[in-house]
Motif scaffolding. Structure first.
Motif, PDB file in Angstrom:
ATOM      1  N   ARG A 182       7.865  20.154   1.157  1.00  0.00           N
ATOM      2  CA  ARG A 182       9.281  19.776   1.276  1.00  0.00           C
ATOM      3  C   ARG A 182       9.777  19.760   2.721  1.00  0.00           C
ATOM      4  NH1 ARG A 182      12.944  23.395  -1.256  1.00  0.00           N
ATOM      5  NH2 ARG A 182      11.354  24.943  -1.701  1.00  0.00           N
ATOM      6  N   LEU A 183       8.945  20.221   3.666  1.00  0.00           N
ATOM      7  CA  LEU A 183       9.419  20.364   5.048  1.00  0.00           C
ATOM      8  C   LEU A 183       9.427  19.043   5.806  1.00  0.00           C
ATOM      9  CD1 LEU A 183       7.482  23.557   6.218  1.00  0.00           C
ATOM     10  CD2 LEU A 183       9.851  23.373   5.535  1.00  0.00           C
ATOM     11  N   ASN A 184      10.422  18.859   6.678  1.00  0.00           N
ATOM     12  CA  ASN A 184      10.343  17.691   7.557  1.00  0.00           C
ATOM     13  C   ASN A 184       9.284  17.963   8.639  1.00  0.00           C
ATOM     14  OD1 ASN A 184      11.476  18.937   9.877  1.00  0.00           O
ATOM     15  ND2 ASN A 184      13.548  18.500   9.171  1.00  0.00           N
ATOM     16  N   ARG A 185       8.905  16.892   9.357  1.00  0.00           N
ATOM     17  CA  ARG A 185       7.766  16.991  10.270  1.00  0.00           C
ATOM     18  C   ARG A 185       7.966  18.088  11.329  1.00  0.00           C
ATOM     19  NH1 ARG A 185       6.744  15.105  14.970  1.00  0.00           N
ATOM     20  NH2 ARG A 185       8.649  13.846  15.018  1.00  0.00           N
ATOM     21  N   ILE A 186       9.166  18.112  11.926  1.00  0.00           N
ATOM     22  CA  ILE A 186       9.406  19.075  13.009  1.00  0.00           C
ATOM     23  C   ILE A 186       9.289  20.511  12.499  1.00  0.00           C
ATOM     24  CG2 ILE A 186      11.137  19.926  14.660  1.00  0.00           C
ATOM     25  CD1 ILE A 186      12.176  17.049  14.824  1.00  0.00           C
ATOM     26  N   ASN A 187       9.935  20.774  11.357  1.00  0.00           N
ATOM     27  CA  ASN A 187       9.895  22.143  10.828  1.00  0.00           C
ATOM     28  C   ASN A 187       8.499  22.522  10.354  1.00  0.00           C
ATOM     29  OD1 ASN A 187      12.501  22.977  11.357  1.00  0.00           O
ATOM     30  ND2 ASN A 187      13.315  21.987   9.515  1.00  0.00           N
ATOM     31  N   HIS A 188       7.756  21.540   9.834  1.00  0.00           N
ATOM     32  CA  HIS A 188       6.392  21.791   9.381  1.00  0.00           C
ATOM     33  C   HIS A 188       5.525  22.182  10.571  1.00  0.00           C
ATOM     34  CE1 HIS A 188       2.783  20.368   6.748  1.00  0.00           C
ATOM     35  NE2 HIS A 188       2.986  21.657   6.679  1.00  0.00           N
ATOM     36  N   GLU A 189       5.585  21.341  11.610  1.00  0.00           N
ATOM     37  CA  GLU A 189       4.748  21.593  12.795  1.00  0.00           C
ATOM     38  C   GLU A 189       5.136  22.912  13.470  1.00  0.00           C
ATOM     39  OE1 GLU A 189       3.925  16.900  13.779  1.00  0.00           O
ATOM     40  OE2 GLU A 189       5.052  18.085  15.248  1.00  0.00           O
ATOM     41  N   SER A 190       6.428  23.174  13.557  1.00  0.00           N
ATOM     42  CA  SER A 190       6.887  24.409  14.223  1.00  0.00           C
ATOM     43  C   SER A 190       6.380  25.636  13.469  1.00  0.00           C
ATOM     44  CB  SER A 190       8.413  24.469  14.283  1.00  0.00           C
ATOM     45  OG  SER A 190       8.908  23.307  14.855  1.00  0.00           O
ATOM     46  N   LEU A 191       6.461  25.571  12.134  1.00  0.00           N
ATOM     47  CA  LEU A 191       6.039  26.726  11.338  1.00  0.00           C
ATOM     48  C   LEU A 191       4.531  26.963  11.479  1.00  0.00           C
ATOM     49  CD1 LEU A 191       6.957  28.878   9.278  1.00  0.00           C
ATOM     50  CD2 LEU A 191       6.435  27.250   7.464  1.00  0.00           C
ATOM     51  N   LEU A 192       3.754  25.885  11.393  1.00  0.00           N
ATOM     52  CA  LEU A 192       2.295  26.043  11.506  1.00  0.00           C
ATOM     53  C   LEU A 192       1.898  26.531  12.903  1.00  0.00           C
ATOM     54  CD1 LEU A 192       0.863  23.043   9.446  1.00  0.00           C
ATOM     55  CD2 LEU A 192       1.496  25.339   8.701  1.00  0.00           C
ATOM     56  N   ALA A 193       2.652  26.079  13.924  1.00  0.00           N
ATOM     57  CA  ALA A 193       2.365  26.541  15.286  1.00  0.00           C
ATOM     58  C   ALA A 193       2.645  28.043  15.397  1.00  0.00           C
ATOM     59  CB  ALA A 193       3.201  25.760  16.291  1.00  0.00           C
ATOM     60  N   LEU A 194       3.717  28.498  14.776  1.00  0.00           N
ATOM     61  CA  LEU A 194       4.025  29.940  14.812  1.00  0.00           C
ATOM     62  C   LEU A 194       2.942  30.731  14.091  1.00  0.00           C
ATOM     63  CD1 LEU A 194       7.879  30.014  14.090  1.00  0.00           C
ATOM     64  CD2 LEU A 194       6.724  30.439  16.255  1.00  0.00           C
ATOM     65  N   GLU A 195       2.455  30.154  12.996  1.00  0.00           N
ATOM     66  CA  GLU A 195       1.392  30.842  12.241  1.00  0.00           C
ATOM     67  C   GLU A 195       0.119  30.934  13.099  1.00  0.00           C
ATOM     68  OE1 GLU A 195      -0.346  28.773   8.879  1.00  0.00           O
ATOM     69  OE2 GLU A 195      -0.597  30.666   7.808  1.00  0.00           O
ATOM     70  N   GLN A 196      -0.200  29.803  13.747  1.00  0.00           N
ATOM     71  CA  GLN A 196      -1.406  29.785  14.593  1.00  0.00           C
ATOM     72  C   GLN A 196      -1.318  30.809  15.710  1.00  0.00           C
ATOM     73  OE1 GLN A 196      -2.226  25.888  16.094  1.00  0.00           O
ATOM     74  NE2 GLN A 196      -3.783  25.545  14.517  1.00  0.00           N
ATOM     75  N   ARG A 197      -0.113  30.949  16.263  1.00  0.00           N
ATOM     76  CA  ARG A 197       0.068  31.913  17.369  1.00  0.00           C
ATOM     77  C   ARG A 197       0.263  33.339  16.842  1.00  0.00           C
ATOM     78  NH1 ARG A 197       3.493  27.722  19.609  1.00  0.00           N
ATOM     79  NH2 ARG A 197       5.343  28.916  19.089  1.00  0.00           N
ATOM     80  N   LYS A 198       0.111  33.486  15.521  1.00  0.00           N
ATOM     81  CA  LYS A 198       0.246  34.783  14.832  1.00  0.00           C
ATOM     82  C   LYS A 198       1.649  35.383  15.004  1.00  0.00           C
ATOM     83  CE  LYS A 198      -4.642  36.007  14.664  1.00  0.00           C
ATOM     84  NZ  LYS A 198      -4.903  34.731  14.043  1.00  0.00           N
TER      85      LYS A 198
END
Ligand SMILES: Cc1cc2nc3c(=O)[nH]c(=O)nc-3n(C[C@H](O)[C@H](O)[C@H](O)COP(=O)(O)OP(=O)(O)OC[C@H]3O[C@@H](n4cnc5c(N)ncnc54)[C@H](O)[C@@H]3O)c2cc1C
Length: 322
Positions: A182-198
Protein backbone atom coordinates in the motif's frame (compact mmCIF):
# COMPACT_ATOMS: atom_id res chain seq x y z
CA UNK A 1 -15.79 23.34 -1.75
CA UNK A 2 -16.37 26.88 -0.58
CA UNK A 3 -13.60 28.09 -2.93
CA UNK A 4 -15.27 26.21 -5.79
CA UNK A 5 -18.59 27.86 -4.98
CA UNK A 6 -16.93 31.27 -5.00
CA UNK A 7 -15.33 30.44 -8.34
CA UNK A 8 -18.73 29.95 -10.00
CA UNK A 9 -20.02 33.22 -8.62
CA UNK A 10 -21.77 32.25 -5.38
CA UNK A 11 -21.36 35.25 -3.08
CA UNK A 12 -19.39 34.82 0.13
CA UNK A 13 -22.43 35.62 2.31
CA UNK A 14 -24.28 32.66 0.79
CA UNK A 15 -21.65 30.18 1.95
CA UNK A 16 -20.93 29.05 5.48
CA UNK A 17 -18.20 26.65 6.61
CA UNK A 18 -18.60 25.04 10.02
CA UNK A 19 -15.43 23.54 11.51
CA UNK A 20 -15.20 21.77 14.83
CA UNK A 21 -11.51 22.57 15.35
CA UNK A 22 -10.24 25.90 16.64
CA UNK A 23 -8.63 26.51 13.26
CA UNK A 24 -8.75 25.04 9.75
CA UNK A 25 -7.04 21.84 8.57
CA UNK A 26 -7.38 20.08 11.90
CA UNK A 27 -6.39 16.68 10.49
CA UNK A 28 -3.25 18.03 8.85
CA UNK A 29 -2.18 19.83 12.02
CA UNK A 30 -2.84 16.83 14.27
CA UNK A 31 -1.64 13.89 12.22
CA UNK A 32 1.20 15.24 10.08
CA UNK A 33 4.61 15.27 11.73
CA UNK A 34 6.14 18.80 11.56
CA UNK A 35 8.89 17.85 9.11
CA UNK A 36 6.63 15.88 6.79
CA UNK A 37 6.62 16.56 3.07
CA UNK A 38 2.98 16.85 2.01
CA UNK A 39 2.87 14.82 -1.18
CA UNK A 40 0.81 15.86 -4.19
CA UNK A 41 0.63 12.22 -5.36
CA UNK A 42 -0.20 10.69 -2.00
CA UNK A 43 -0.84 6.93 -2.10
CA UNK A 44 -0.02 7.03 -5.78
CA UNK A 45 -3.21 9.01 -6.48
CA UNK A 46 -2.16 11.11 -9.46
CA UNK A 47 -2.37 14.84 -8.85
CA UNK A 48 -4.20 16.08 -11.93
CA UNK A 49 -6.06 19.02 -10.51
CA UNK A 50 -9.57 19.60 -11.79
CA UNK A 51 -10.67 22.65 -9.83
CA UNK A 52 -9.47 25.90 -8.33
CA UNK A 53 -7.37 24.23 -5.65
CA UNK A 54 -4.25 22.16 -6.08
CA UNK A 55 -1.14 21.35 -4.07
CA UNK A 56 2.30 20.39 -5.32
CA UNK A 57 4.80 18.66 -3.01
CA UNK A 58 5.23 21.13 -0.15
CA UNK A 59 5.94 21.37 3.57
CA UNK A 60 3.26 21.14 6.24
CA UNK A 61 3.59 24.89 6.92
CA UNK A 62 3.33 25.77 3.22
CA UNK A 63 0.17 23.64 2.96
CA UNK A 64 -1.43 25.43 5.91
CA UNK A 65 -0.43 28.82 4.45
CA UNK A 66 -2.02 27.83 1.14
CA UNK A 67 -5.33 27.12 2.90
CA UNK A 68 -5.01 30.35 4.96
CA UNK A 69 -4.56 32.30 1.74
CA UNK A 70 -7.50 30.58 0.05
CA UNK A 71 -9.83 31.44 2.93
CA UNK A 72 -8.64 35.05 2.89
CA UNK A 73 -8.66 35.56 -0.88
CA UNK A 74 -12.17 34.17 -1.30
CA UNK A 75 -13.49 36.02 1.76
CA UNK A 76 -14.85 32.75 3.20
CA UNK A 77 -16.90 32.77 6.37
CA UNK A 78 -15.62 29.95 8.58
CA UNK A 79 -17.03 29.41 12.04
CA UNK A 80 -14.53 27.56 14.19
CA UNK A 81 -15.16 25.56 17.36
CA UNK A 82 -18.53 24.63 15.94
CA UNK A 83 -19.44 20.92 15.89
CA UNK A 84 -22.25 19.87 13.56
CA UNK A 85 -24.36 17.35 15.47
CA UNK A 86 -27.14 16.71 12.98
CA UNK A 87 -28.54 17.57 9.55
CA UNK A 88 -32.25 17.21 8.80
CA UNK A 89 -33.75 17.38 5.29
CA UNK A 90 -36.72 19.79 5.26
CA UNK A 91 -40.06 18.89 3.70
CA UNK A 92 -40.00 21.77 1.23
CA UNK A 93 -36.36 21.19 0.22
CA UNK A 94 -33.14 22.29 1.86
CA UNK A 95 -31.76 21.33 5.24
CA UNK A 96 -31.80 22.29 8.86
CA UNK A 97 -28.33 22.02 10.38
CA UNK A 98 -27.81 21.69 14.12
CA UNK A 99 -24.49 22.70 15.56
CA UNK A 100 -22.99 23.23 19.00
CA UNK A 101 -23.74 26.96 18.63
CA UNK A 102 -27.20 26.96 17.07
CA UNK A 103 -29.02 25.98 13.92
CA UNK A 104 -28.97 27.06 10.29
CA UNK A 105 -30.93 26.47 7.14
CA UNK A 106 -29.28 25.83 3.80
CA UNK A 107 -30.44 24.83 0.35
CA UNK A 108 -27.50 22.53 -0.11
CA UNK A 109 -25.12 20.80 2.25
CA UNK A 110 -21.69 19.38 1.60
CA UNK A 111 -20.24 17.09 4.25
CA UNK A 112 -16.44 16.87 4.26
CA UNK A 113 -15.71 15.68 7.79
CA UNK A 114 -13.18 13.01 6.81
CA UNK A 115 -12.57 9.79 8.71
CA UNK A 116 -9.76 10.80 11.04
CA UNK A 117 -11.98 12.03 13.85
CA UNK A 118 -12.06 8.46 15.16
CA UNK A 119 -8.71 6.77 14.57
CA UNK A 120 -9.02 2.98 14.38
CA UNK A 121 -7.98 1.28 17.60
CA UNK A 122 -6.73 -2.27 18.12
CA UNK A 123 -9.25 -4.94 19.07
CA UNK A 124 -7.30 -6.11 22.17
CA UNK A 125 -7.62 -4.31 25.50
CA UNK A 126 -4.84 -1.98 26.57
CA UNK A 127 -4.27 -1.44 30.33
CA UNK A 128 -5.34 2.07 31.40
CA UNK A 129 -2.00 2.65 33.13
CA UNK A 130 -0.36 2.64 29.67
CA UNK A 131 -2.53 5.53 28.40
CA UNK A 132 0.39 7.98 28.28
CA UNK A 133 2.42 5.47 26.28
CA UNK A 134 -0.21 4.82 23.61
CA UNK A 135 -0.47 7.25 20.68
CA UNK A 136 -2.62 7.73 17.60
CA UNK A 137 -0.69 10.74 16.28
CA UNK A 138 2.76 12.26 16.74
CA UNK A 139 1.85 15.85 17.56
CA UNK A 140 0.17 15.34 20.96
CA UNK A 141 3.38 14.15 22.66
CA UNK A 142 7.07 14.63 21.95
CA UNK A 143 8.85 11.27 21.57
CA UNK A 144 12.64 11.49 21.63
CA UNK A 145 15.32 8.89 22.40
CA UNK A 146 12.73 6.28 23.36
CA UNK A 147 12.04 2.68 22.38
CA UNK A 148 8.96 2.84 20.16
CA UNK A 149 6.74 0.34 18.37
CA UNK A 150 4.77 1.56 15.33
CA UNK A 151 1.78 -0.59 14.35
CA UNK A 152 0.48 -0.43 10.77
CA UNK A 153 1.74 -0.77 7.22
CA UNK A 154 0.49 2.19 5.20
CA UNK A 155 2.06 5.52 4.32
CA UNK A 156 1.27 6.94 7.74
CA UNK A 157 3.12 4.08 9.47
CA UNK A 158 6.16 4.59 7.23
CA UNK A 159 6.13 8.36 7.83
CA UNK A 160 5.85 7.84 11.58
CA UNK A 161 8.89 5.50 11.48
CA UNK A 162 10.88 8.09 9.54
CA UNK A 163 9.91 10.86 11.96
CA UNK A 164 10.71 8.77 15.06
CA UNK A 165 14.14 7.76 13.71
CA UNK A 166 14.91 11.43 12.97
CA UNK A 167 14.17 12.15 16.63
CA UNK A 168 16.61 9.58 17.94
CA UNK A 169 14.10 6.87 18.80
CA UNK A 170 14.78 3.15 18.54
CA UNK A 171 11.99 2.02 16.21
CA UNK A 172 10.28 -1.31 15.52
CA UNK A 173 7.40 -1.67 13.06
CA UNK A 174 4.80 -4.40 13.41
CA UNK A 175 2.85 -5.12 10.21
CA UNK A 176 0.38 -7.95 9.67
CA UNK A 177 1.25 -8.48 6.02
CA UNK A 178 4.54 -9.78 4.70
CA UNK A 179 4.76 -7.27 1.80
CA UNK A 180 4.17 -3.49 1.79
CA UNK A 181 1.75 -3.21 -1.14
CA UNK A 182 0.00 0.00 0.00
CA UNK A 183 3.01 2.33 0.30
CA UNK A 184 3.84 5.02 -2.23
CA UNK A 185 7.31 4.81 -3.80
CA UNK A 186 8.97 7.43 -1.58
CA UNK A 187 7.66 5.97 1.67
CA UNK A 188 8.48 2.44 0.53
CA UNK A 189 12.06 3.30 -0.37
CA UNK A 190 12.58 5.38 2.79
CA UNK A 191 11.32 2.58 5.02
CA UNK A 192 13.47 -0.10 3.37
CA UNK A 193 16.50 2.20 3.56
CA UNK A 194 15.93 2.65 7.31
CA UNK A 195 15.64 -1.11 7.68
CA UNK A 196 18.87 -1.66 5.74
CA UNK A 197 20.67 0.85 7.96
CA UNK A 198 19.22 -1.03 10.97
CA UNK A 199 17.42 2.11 12.14
CA UNK A 200 14.05 0.36 11.97
CA UNK A 201 13.34 -3.29 12.74
CA UNK A 202 10.40 -4.56 10.69
CA UNK A 203 8.36 -7.46 12.07
CA UNK A 204 6.65 -8.60 8.86
CA UNK A 205 3.65 -10.89 9.25
CA UNK A 206 3.36 -10.11 12.98
CA UNK A 207 0.05 -10.04 14.84
CA UNK A 208 -0.10 -8.51 18.31
CA UNK A 209 -2.04 -10.75 20.69
CA UNK A 210 -1.85 -8.70 23.85
CA UNK A 211 -0.33 -5.61 25.42
CA UNK A 212 0.42 -5.68 29.15
CA UNK A 213 2.41 -3.63 31.66
CA UNK A 214 5.92 -4.83 32.45
CA UNK A 215 7.71 -4.41 35.78
CA UNK A 216 9.10 -0.98 34.84
CA UNK A 217 5.71 0.32 33.72
CA UNK A 218 6.48 0.00 29.98
CA UNK A 219 4.26 -1.78 27.43
CA UNK A 220 5.06 -5.47 27.05
CA UNK A 221 3.85 -6.67 23.66
CA UNK A 222 2.97 -10.32 23.05
CA UNK A 223 2.69 -11.63 19.49
CA UNK A 224 0.62 -14.52 18.09
CA UNK A 225 3.65 -15.89 16.25
CA UNK A 226 6.29 -17.82 18.20
CA UNK A 227 8.92 -16.29 15.89
CA UNK A 228 8.40 -12.94 17.62
CA UNK A 229 9.23 -13.16 21.35
CA UNK A 230 7.52 -10.72 23.78
CA UNK A 231 9.18 -7.30 23.80
CA UNK A 232 8.86 -4.18 25.90
CA UNK A 233 8.45 -0.69 24.44
CA UNK A 234 8.24 2.71 26.09
CA UNK A 235 5.69 3.85 23.52
CA UNK A 236 3.32 2.31 20.97
CA UNK A 237 2.14 4.42 18.04
CA UNK A 238 -0.87 3.10 16.12
CA UNK A 239 -1.27 4.08 12.45
CA UNK A 240 -4.39 2.10 11.59
CA UNK A 241 -6.40 4.69 9.66
CA UNK A 242 -9.84 6.01 10.58
CA UNK A 243 -13.51 5.06 10.53
CA UNK A 244 -16.38 6.43 8.45
CA UNK A 245 -18.77 8.26 10.82
CA UNK A 246 -21.54 5.87 9.84
CA UNK A 247 -24.03 6.71 12.60
CA UNK A 248 -23.85 10.43 11.87
CA UNK A 249 -24.51 9.87 8.16
CA UNK A 250 -27.22 7.24 8.67
CA UNK A 251 -29.07 9.50 11.10
CA UNK A 252 -29.45 12.01 8.25
CA UNK A 253 -31.03 9.28 6.11
CA UNK A 254 -28.08 8.64 3.79
CA UNK A 255 -28.20 5.16 2.23
CA UNK A 256 -25.21 2.81 2.60
CA UNK A 257 -23.93 -0.04 0.51
CA UNK A 258 -22.15 -2.15 3.11
CA UNK A 259 -19.78 0.18 4.95
CA UNK A 260 -19.73 2.88 2.28
CA UNK A 261 -22.27 5.65 1.79
CA UNK A 262 -23.92 5.51 -1.64
CA UNK A 263 -23.03 8.45 -3.89
CA UNK A 264 -24.21 9.35 -7.38
CA UNK A 265 -22.43 11.39 -10.00
CA UNK A 266 -21.02 14.59 -8.52
CA UNK A 267 -20.82 12.94 -5.08
CA UNK A 268 -24.50 13.59 -4.31
CA UNK A 269 -25.70 11.19 -1.61
CA UNK A 270 -29.03 9.34 -1.67
CA UNK A 271 -30.49 12.48 -0.02
CA UNK A 272 -31.00 15.01 -2.85
CA UNK A 273 -28.96 18.19 -2.38
CA UNK A 274 -26.60 16.59 0.15
CA UNK A 275 -23.05 15.90 -1.03
CA UNK A 276 -20.27 13.81 0.51
CA UNK A 277 -16.69 14.61 -0.49
CA UNK A 278 -13.11 14.01 0.63
CA UNK A 279 -12.01 10.99 2.64
CA UNK A 280 -15.64 10.18 3.44
CA UNK A 281 -16.23 8.88 -0.07
CA UNK A 282 -12.68 8.26 -1.27
CA UNK A 283 -13.15 4.49 -1.07
CA UNK A 284 -11.12 1.69 0.46
CA UNK A 285 -7.76 2.85 -0.86
CA UNK A 286 -8.13 6.07 1.10
CA UNK A 287 -8.03 9.68 0.03
CA UNK A 288 -5.64 12.53 -0.56
CA UNK A 289 -5.76 16.31 -0.44
CA UNK A 290 -5.82 16.82 -4.21
CA UNK A 291 -8.43 14.09 -4.59
CA UNK A 292 -10.59 15.90 -2.02
CA UNK A 293 -10.11 19.19 -3.92
CA UNK A 294 -11.09 17.46 -7.19
CA UNK A 295 -14.18 15.94 -5.59
CA UNK A 296 -15.28 19.43 -4.54
CA UNK A 297 -14.85 20.67 -8.12
CA UNK A 298 -16.94 17.78 -9.40
CA UNK A 299 -19.67 18.33 -6.79
CA UNK A 300 -19.83 22.02 -7.75
CA UNK A 301 -20.04 21.14 -11.42
CA UNK A 302 -22.93 18.80 -10.68
CA UNK A 303 -24.75 21.53 -8.70
CA UNK A 304 -24.31 23.95 -11.60
CA UNK A 305 -25.73 21.41 -14.06
CA UNK A 306 -28.76 20.57 -11.93
CA UNK A 307 -29.37 24.19 -10.80
CA UNK A 308 -27.76 26.62 -13.28
CA UNK A 309 -29.33 29.56 -11.40
CA UNK A 310 -26.90 28.90 -8.50
CA UNK A 311 -23.86 29.47 -10.69
CA UNK A 312 -23.20 32.77 -12.42
CA UNK A 313 -20.07 31.57 -14.16
CA UNK A 314 -20.24 28.63 -16.54
CA UNK A 315 -17.94 25.83 -15.38
CA UNK A 316 -17.32 24.91 -18.98
CA UNK A 317 -14.80 27.72 -19.24
CA UNK A 318 -11.83 25.79 -17.85
CA UNK A 319 -11.00 26.38 -14.18
CA UNK A 320 -7.72 27.97 -13.14
CA UNK A 321 -5.49 25.89 -10.93
CA UNK A 322 -4.16 27.37 -7.70
C1 LIG B 1 -0.39 10.95 8.74
C2 LIG B 1 -1.08 11.29 7.44
C3 LIG B 1 -0.33 11.75 6.37
C4 LIG B 1 -0.95 12.13 5.18
N1 LIG B 1 -0.20 12.63 4.17
C5 LIG B 1 -0.77 13.09 3.02
C6 LIG B 1 -0.01 13.66 1.97
O1 LIG B 1 1.22 13.77 2.06
N2 LIG B 1 -0.65 14.12 0.86
C7 LIG B 1 -2.01 14.00 0.72
O2 LIG B 1 -2.54 14.42 -0.33
N3 LIG B 1 -2.77 13.44 1.68
C8 LIG B 1 -2.19 12.97 2.84
N4 LIG B 1 -2.96 12.40 3.83
C9 LIG B 1 -4.41 12.24 3.59
C10 LIG B 1 -5.15 13.58 3.73
O3 LIG B 1 -4.82 14.18 4.97
C11 LIG B 1 -6.65 13.36 3.63
O4 LIG B 1 -6.96 12.65 2.45
C12 LIG B 1 -7.37 14.72 3.61
O5 LIG B 1 -7.05 15.46 4.79
C13 LIG B 1 -8.88 14.51 3.51
O6 LIG B 1 -9.52 15.74 3.60
P1 LIG B 1 -11.04 15.82 4.13
O7 LIG B 1 -11.42 17.24 3.96
O8 LIG B 1 -11.86 14.76 3.52
O9 LIG B 1 -10.97 15.46 5.67
P2 LIG B 1 -10.08 16.07 6.90
O10 LIG B 1 -8.82 16.69 6.38
O11 LIG B 1 -10.00 14.93 7.85
O12 LIG B 1 -10.97 17.24 7.44
C14 LIG B 1 -12.17 17.02 8.12
C15 LIG B 1 -12.47 18.26 8.96
O13 LIG B 1 -13.80 18.14 9.45
C16 LIG B 1 -13.82 18.56 10.80
N5 LIG B 1 -14.96 17.89 11.45
C17 LIG B 1 -15.10 16.58 11.74
N6 LIG B 1 -16.31 16.34 12.27
C18 LIG B 1 -16.96 17.53 12.32
C19 LIG B 1 -18.24 17.95 12.80
N7 LIG B 1 -19.13 17.08 13.28
N8 LIG B 1 -18.56 19.28 12.72
C20 LIG B 1 -17.67 20.18 12.20
N9 LIG B 1 -16.45 19.83 11.75
C21 LIG B 1 -16.09 18.54 11.80
C22 LIG B 1 -12.48 18.12 11.36
O14 LIG B 1 -12.14 18.89 12.51
C23 LIG B 1 -11.56 18.39 10.16
O15 LIG B 1 -11.01 19.69 10.17
C24 LIG B 1 -2.37 12.00 5.02
C25 LIG B 1 -3.13 11.51 6.11
C26 LIG B 1 -2.51 11.17 7.30
C27 LIG B 1 -3.35 10.67 8.47
Amino acid sequence: MAAEARNVGVSADQILVLEKGETHSWAIRKFYPASKVVLANYKGIEAVCAGVMCISDMSKDETLTYIDRTIRQHGLRVRYNEVVSGIRPLAGGGFSIQSSSGSYEARRCVIAIGILDKPNKPEYRIPVSLNKRIHYDLTSAILENEKCLVVGGGDTASEYCQYLVEHGNQVTLSYRQTEFYRLNRINHESLLALEQRKQVTILRGSHIKQVEVDTSGDARVLFEEGAFPPQSFQHIVYALGGTTPTNFLKAIGIAFDGNAPVVKEGYESSVPGLYLIGDLTAGKKGGSINLAFNMAAEAMRSICVSSPEVCETSLKSAPANG
